[in-house]
Enzyme design. Structure first.
Site, mmCIF file in Angstrom:
data_model
loop_
_atom_site.group_PDB
_atom_site.id
_atom_site.type_symbol
_atom_site.label_atom_id
_atom_site.label_comp_id
_atom_site.label_asym_id
_atom_site.label_seq_id
_atom_site.Cartn_x
_atom_site.Cartn_y
_atom_site.Cartn_z
ATOM 1 N N LYS A 80 -0.415 34.845 -28.839
ATOM 2 C CA LYS A 80 1.018 34.839 -29.111
ATOM 3 C C LYS A 80 1.667 36.211 -28.892
ATOM 4 O O LYS A 80 2.888 36.319 -28.894
ATOM 5 C CB LYS A 80 1.288 34.372 -30.539
ATOM 6 C CG LYS A 80 0.933 32.907 -30.736
ATOM 7 C CD LYS A 80 1.307 32.435 -32.116
ATOM 8 C CE LYS A 80 1.031 30.962 -32.303
ATOM 9 N NZ LYS A 80 -0.407 30.707 -32.538
HETATM 10 C C1 LIG Z 1 -0.822 29.402 -32.203
HETATM 11 C C2 LIG Z 1 -2.263 29.255 -31.891
HETATM 12 C C3 LIG Z 1 -2.762 28.103 -31.244
HETATM 13 C C4 LIG Z 1 -1.882 26.913 -30.910
HETATM 14 O O1 LIG Z 1 -0.917 27.192 -29.930
HETATM 15 P P1 LIG Z 1 0.343 26.239 -29.744
HETATM 16 O O2 LIG Z 1 1.171 26.870 -28.708
HETATM 17 O O3 LIG Z 1 1.018 26.171 -31.085
HETATM 18 O O4 LIG Z 1 -0.191 24.888 -29.344
HETATM 19 C C5 LIG Z 1 -4.098 28.074 -30.930
HETATM 20 N N1 LIG Z 1 -4.932 29.094 -31.256
HETATM 21 C C6 LIG Z 1 -4.494 30.196 -31.873
HETATM 22 C C7 LIG Z 1 -5.457 31.263 -32.209
HETATM 23 C C8 LIG Z 1 -3.148 30.317 -32.207
HETATM 24 O O5 LIG Z 1 -2.727 31.411 -32.842
#
Ligand SMILES: *Cc1c(COP(=O)(O)O)cnc(C)c1O
Length: 434
Positions: A107
């Site tokens: 993210k």
């Molecule tokens: C946010 C997150 C996900 C999921 O991603 P989305 O875009 O919400 O589907 C998977 N793994 C980790 C480590 C995350 O932080």
């Protein structure tokens, strides 16, 4: 480029409106009016381009009409100060490591990009007042957003997190920063934090008092840049001559990451098919089996960033495919794994290959192991560094491992947070006094 709402009622928005509002006025999600395919020339040379060069070309397709070339290039290049290598795990299975950013989670890219874009709008003199970013987190989103927005002028971030339910490292990543980051420690669970944020966006009085936006993946500036990863993964696979029958497997929670990959496919990215790997929160899996979408309360798992019972980007996927269930099933396969299956996969992969998975990536790895055909090559997104889930992973493999120094450094700061009840009136009262 204009942005429309998936609910079709709110008027078209400019890029700046879509980013500063987060959610459309009719509670729908913003979608770009057009998805511009990239040229054959670009795909022909993609394996000779750097991550930043590729990302800049992709960014131009989305934002090039609204942000001048040099400014957009600055935003992209400033965001991507690290690599995301594809690493072979075994046979035809590869790991796309998305955890080399500042907080070691995928993210980071979306959060940083969104922060830079809001910063750009402010520089243009368009956003005069303070923009307040609200983010509810079960751990990873809060740290990525807090670090991405740290020190950005004209923006204040409020991270709402459930007391006692995020890991020690994650908590340090957003409670020790100070400056324009405020951590709100909510006496409740993640769903309570999310409900507070949703209620805040709907509260007219509060919205008259301050400009509020969301940095969750409902925000176009946060979810679209994640498409960069898939173009660069493809480029790396092409470089080693393995891009022909490519399968991309995405551990999914709110489905922002996989949704950005599906946008990539619309832009001509030659990925054959996608797998959405879920933990026990299986609403999307069930949708693919039955054609019915039935949101559920979230279930707590060891892959907690994917504990989502009503994925917010589902509406975007439906919109992208104009509700065509068969077309969705043709492009996307679903998988769901219990905690014990996730743990078994981490243990087995480590024993067989020496590669250490985190619980989220483990869902992706397992889904490829279970579903990849012999003539296919697959990569899964390793969405977080295993050290972010140190005690869980150590217990599974029966061995200790060291935490990267970058992560350990967060543990040195002093925790500062504001304790609040899960009551909306208490939260609103606090915000009204800011
Ligand atoms: C946010 C997150 C996900 C999921 O991603 P989305 O875009 O919400 O589907 C998977 N793994 C980790 C480590 C995350 O932080």
């Amino acid at each position: 480029m204009k942005y429309y709402s998936t609910n079709g009622i709110a008027p078209l928005a400019t890029l700046q409106e879509a980013v500063t509002q987060g959610l459309a006025a009719d509670k729908g999600l913003f979608m770009p009016e057009r998805i511009v395919p990239l040229t054959d020339d670009f795909y022909a040379e993609i394996d000779r381009l750097s991550f930043r060069e590729i990302a800049y070309r992709v960014a131009q397709a989305f934002f090039g009409e609204d942000i001048p070339q040099n400014d957009l290039k600055d935003i992209v290049y400033d965001t991507l100060q690290f690599d995301c290598p594809v690493v072979k795990v075994k046979n035809n299975i590869y790991s796309l490591e998305l955890f080399h950013g500042p907080t070691l989670a995928f993210k980071d890219v979306g959060a940083r990009f969104m922060a830079r874009m809001l910063g750009y709008f402010r520089q243009q003199g368009n956003n005069k007042g303070l923009v307040n970013v609200l983010v509810a987190t079960s751990g990873d989103t809060g740290s990525a957003v807090a670090n991405g927005f740290l020190g950005v002028d004209g923006i204040h971030v409020y991270v709402l997190y459930p007391k006692g339910k995020v890991s020690a490292i994650q908590e340090c990543q957003f409670t020790t920063l100070g400056k324009n980051i405020t951590a709100l420690e909510i006496d409740g669970v993640f769903d309570d934090c999310q409900a507070l944020v949703k209620n805040a966006f709907m509260d007219e009085e509060l919205n008259r008092h301050m400009v509020l936006t969301s940095a969750n993946s409902i925000n176009v500036a946060r979810f679209l840049p994640q498409a960069f990863y898939y173009f660069y993964a493809y480029a790396q696979m092409k470089r080693i001559g393995l891009a022909d029958n490519l399968v991309a497997c995405v551990p999914s929670g709110n489905f922002g990451n996989i949704c950005s990959a599906l946008f990539g496919k619309r832009m001509g990215l030659p990925i054959k098919r996608f797998i959405a790997a879920n933990n026990a929160n299986d609403v999307f899996f069930k949708y693919l089996q039955t054609g019915k979408y039935e949101p559920q309360p979230s279930i707590q798992t060891i892959a907690n960033a994917m504990d989502v019972g009503n994925p917010s980007n589902f509406a975007r996927i439906i919109d992208l495919y104009q509700g065509n269930y068969h077309a969705i099933c043709k492009d996307i396969q679903g998988c769901t794994y219990t905690d014990s299956q996730i743990a078994a996969s981490i243990e087995k992969c480590y024993r067989e290959t020496g590669y250490l998975l985190d619980p989220h990536g483990a869902c992706g790895y397992r889904a490829l192991e279970d579903n990849l055909a012999d003539n296919e090559v697959g990569f899964f997104c390793e969405t977080a560094h295993p050290a972010k889930f140190q005690s869980t992973v150590e217990a599974i493999i029966g061995k200790e491992f060291s935490v990267p120094s970058r992560l350990a450094a967060f543990m040195k700061g002093t925790k500062q947070s504001v304790p609040l009840s899960k009551d909306f009136s208490a939260f609103k009262n606090y915000m009204m006094n800011r």
